[in-house]
Motif scaffolding. Structure first.
Motif, mmCIF file in Angstrom:
data_model
loop_
_atom_site.group_PDB
_atom_site.id
_atom_site.type_symbol
_atom_site.label_atom_id
_atom_site.label_comp_id
_atom_site.label_asym_id
_atom_site.label_seq_id
_atom_site.Cartn_x
_atom_site.Cartn_y
_atom_site.Cartn_z
ATOM 1 N N CYS A 93 1.000 -6.707 -7.947
ATOM 2 C CA CYS A 93 0.088 -5.563 -7.789
ATOM 3 C C CYS A 93 0.821 -4.219 -7.676
ATOM 4 O O CYS A 93 1.786 -4.068 -6.933
ATOM 5 C CB CYS A 93 -0.776 -5.789 -6.557
ATOM 6 S SG CYS A 93 -2.021 -4.509 -6.356
ATOM 7 N N CYS A 96 -1.478 0.497 -5.554
ATOM 8 C CA CYS A 96 -1.330 1.630 -4.629
ATOM 9 C C CYS A 96 0.139 1.962 -4.439
ATOM 10 O O CYS A 96 1.020 1.247 -4.907
ATOM 11 C CB CYS A 96 -2.037 1.373 -3.288
ATOM 12 S SG CYS A 96 -1.064 0.473 -2.080
ATOM 13 N N ARG A 102 7.899 -2.486 -1.258
ATOM 14 C CA ARG A 102 7.771 -3.827 -0.683
ATOM 15 C C ARG A 102 8.831 -4.770 -1.246
ATOM 16 O O ARG A 102 9.345 -4.559 -2.351
ATOM 17 C CB ARG A 102 6.384 -4.406 -0.992
ATOM 18 C CG ARG A 102 6.248 -4.795 -2.449
ATOM 19 C CD ARG A 102 5.044 -5.661 -2.757
ATOM 20 N NE ARG A 102 5.022 -5.974 -4.165
ATOM 21 C CZ ARG A 102 4.078 -5.584 -5.022
ATOM 22 N NH1 ARG A 102 3.058 -4.862 -4.619
ATOM 23 N NH2 ARG A 102 4.169 -5.922 -6.291
ATOM 24 N N CYS A 164 0.891 -5.293 1.431
ATOM 25 C CA CYS A 164 2.277 -4.790 1.332
ATOM 26 C C CYS A 164 2.607 -3.965 2.567
ATOM 27 O O CYS A 164 1.731 -3.310 3.143
ATOM 28 C CB CYS A 164 2.454 -3.929 0.082
ATOM 29 S SG CYS A 164 2.136 -4.815 -1.444
ATOM 30 N N CYS A 180 -6.622 -2.034 -1.665
ATOM 31 C CA CYS A 180 -6.290 -3.410 -1.284
ATOM 32 C C CYS A 180 -7.466 -4.184 -0.684
ATOM 33 O O CYS A 180 -7.540 -5.402 -0.823
ATOM 34 C CB CYS A 180 -5.141 -3.385 -0.276
ATOM 35 S SG CYS A 180 -4.107 -4.849 -0.362
HETATM 36 S S1 SF4 Z 1 -0.982 -2.883 -0.654
HETATM 37 FE FE1 SF4 Z 1 -2.463 -4.065 -1.834
HETATM 38 S S2 SF4 Z 1 -3.200 -2.620 -3.397
HETATM 39 FE FE2 SF4 Z 1 -1.290 -1.781 -2.580
HETATM 40 S S3 SF4 Z 1 0.287 -2.536 -3.990
HETATM 41 FE FE3 SF4 Z 1 0.161 -3.973 -2.254
HETATM 42 S S4 SF4 Z 1 -1.244 -5.575 -2.945
HETATM 43 FE FE4 SF4 Z 1 -1.526 -3.801 -4.294
#
Ligand code: SF4
Length: 263
Positions: A93, A96, A102, A164, A180
């Motif tokens: 993902c 965002c 992460r 994340c 998210c």
């Molecule tokens: S926090 Fe959620 S929406 Fe943002 S990059 Fe991580 S998985 Fe994707």
């Protein structure tokens, strides 16, 4: 003799869990099951216009704007989704701005048919490194809390609102939540737990769409799309404020009693 000793050690181990949670006496007759928001005075709850239930005003006014709105689930497909399908849809993902920082996405772990689901705020450093929710010291305390109500960690499902880690463990921001949160709602719809336990201020306020402090939200059941939602203090907060463990013990006993009543 050996079996007797093992049994004794097991009992001692359980007692230590309770002690660690701040319990100082045994409770042979669990209090009446509280399905809706019971107040300290034992008054019945009030129904909202939307059919939800909020605590009846007691000494303090009831938390405002706590409505389990159907719109929270508007984007959820009607058919049951498997958790694995939701995870695949999340993919690598980048929806965002947390993605670049992460190490791992922390989707969630546990029983896909759990009756009890814990929802925290966001992964911390340990969780980010391992890709699993609640694995640090706070996670160990959460495991103790789960065991204290005679459940195992693998019986429940544990996840966070954000998948994340925010940099430096800062608070999640609204655009990150918006990106998210739909995945959390799909997880809830897939698991269909009987009880959702929101951990900490942020988890509770986000799910309940309120700014009420956790100290006023905790201890009450709220209707939440077919489940009961109980907010309680986050285990990380308990590590810093061990005197509050007793309140969490009270909250999880209510969860235990409610789940018992459904069998
Ligand atoms: S926090 Fe959620 S929406 Fe943002 S990059 Fe991580 S998985 Fe994707």
């Amino acid at each position: 003799m050996k079996n007797k000793r093992n049994l004794g050690e097991e009992i001692l181990s359980h007692l230590r869990f309770y002690q660690d949670l701040g319990v100082r006496y045994a409770d042979p007759a669990p209090e009446a099951i509280t399905i809706h928001a019971a107040t300290s005075k034992g008054e019945p709850p009030e129904a909202t216009a939307s059919g939800g239930v909020v605590p009846r005003a007691a000494a303090k006014p009831a938390p405002s704007a706590i409505i389990a709105s159907a719109s929270l689930f508007d984007d959820i497909p009607m058919e049951m989704e498997e958790l694995e399908a939701i995870r695949q849809d999340l993919g690598d993902c980048r929806r965002c701005k947390l993605a670049p920082g992460r190490t791992n996405i922390v989707f969630g772990s546990g029983n896909p048919h759990a009756e009890l689901m814990f929802v925290g705020e966001a992964p911390g450093a340990d969780e980010d490194a391992q890709g699993l929710p609640f694995v640090g010291r706070a996670g160990q305390l959460l495991s103790k809390i789960i065991e204290a109500i005679n459940m195992r960690r693998e019986d429940v499902y544990i996840c966070n609102i954000l998948k994340c880690r925010p940099p430096g463990n800062r608070n999640p921001e609204s655009d990150e939540i918006s990106a998210c949160e739909p995945f959390l709602f799909r997880q809830i719809a897939s698991i269909r737990p009987k009880v959702i336990c929101a951990l900490g201020t942020f988890g509770a306020q986000t799910l309940l769409r309120t700014k009420e402090p956790i100290s006023r939200l905790r201890g009450n059941f709220f209707e939440y799309r077919g489940a009961k939602l109980m907010a309680t203090f986050h285990p990380a907060y308990l590590l810093r404020n061990p005197n509050e463990k007793r309140k969490v013990w009270d909250d999880v006993q209510k969860i235990r009693d409610y789940l018992k009543s459904t069998h």
